[in-house]
Design a protein around this motif. Sequence first.
Motif, PDB file in Angstrom:
ATOM      1  N   SER A  97       0.834  -1.208   0.000  1.00 52.69           N
ATOM      2  CA  SER A  97       0.000   0.000   0.000  1.00 52.69           C
ATOM      3  C   SER A  97       0.864   1.252   0.000  1.00 52.69           C
ATOM      4  N   PHE A  98       2.001   1.207   0.702  1.00 52.15           N
ATOM      5  CA  PHE A  98       2.894   2.359   0.726  1.00 52.15           C
ATOM      6  C   PHE A  98       3.409   2.690  -0.672  1.00 52.15           C
ATOM      7  N   ALA A  99       3.889   1.691  -1.391  1.00 56.63           N
ATOM      8  CA  ALA A  99       4.382   1.915  -2.758  1.00 56.63           C
ATOM      9  C   ALA A  99       3.268   2.436  -3.648  1.00 56.63           C
ATOM     10  N   CYS A 100       2.073   1.916  -3.482  1.00 57.92           N
ATOM     11  CA  CYS A 100       0.944   2.369  -4.291  1.00 57.92           C
ATOM     12  C   CYS A 100       0.578   3.812  -3.949  1.00 57.92           C
ATOM     13  N   LEU A 101       0.610   4.166  -2.673  1.00 53.16           N
ATOM     14  CA  LEU A 101       0.335   5.553  -2.264  1.00 53.16           C
ATOM     15  C   LEU A 101       1.370   6.517  -2.829  1.00 53.16           C
TER      16      LEU A 101
END
Length: 107
Positions: A27-31
């Motif tokens: 989720s961090f990379a996607c954010l």
Amino acid sequence: MNWILAHFAGDFLLQNDWMAENKKNSSFACLVHVFFYIIPFMFLGLSAVQLSLIAVQHFIQDRTRFVVWYCNLLGKFRKKENSAIGYMIVDNIFHLLWINFVILYVD
């Protein structure tokens, strides 16, 4: 139609390999990807609601396996050699349809 250029700038020019390789599993990379993705849209005079809707949809679609699910449902790209480009085209069509809807119908 500048929103089409904004989409491609954000999704291709501003996305690096780390984002592309990790956004499905992190989720961090996607954010981080969505943060950079939305930057070109900020120059189009869109409302905060429009920007938010575009960003949220982009996060959901990129973080999940929606495109793969959709293609499997319709029996598309079953041969491995066709799947990568096919998924990319379908992915971009869904993004562009959503952006078009938001720009036309959301104030």
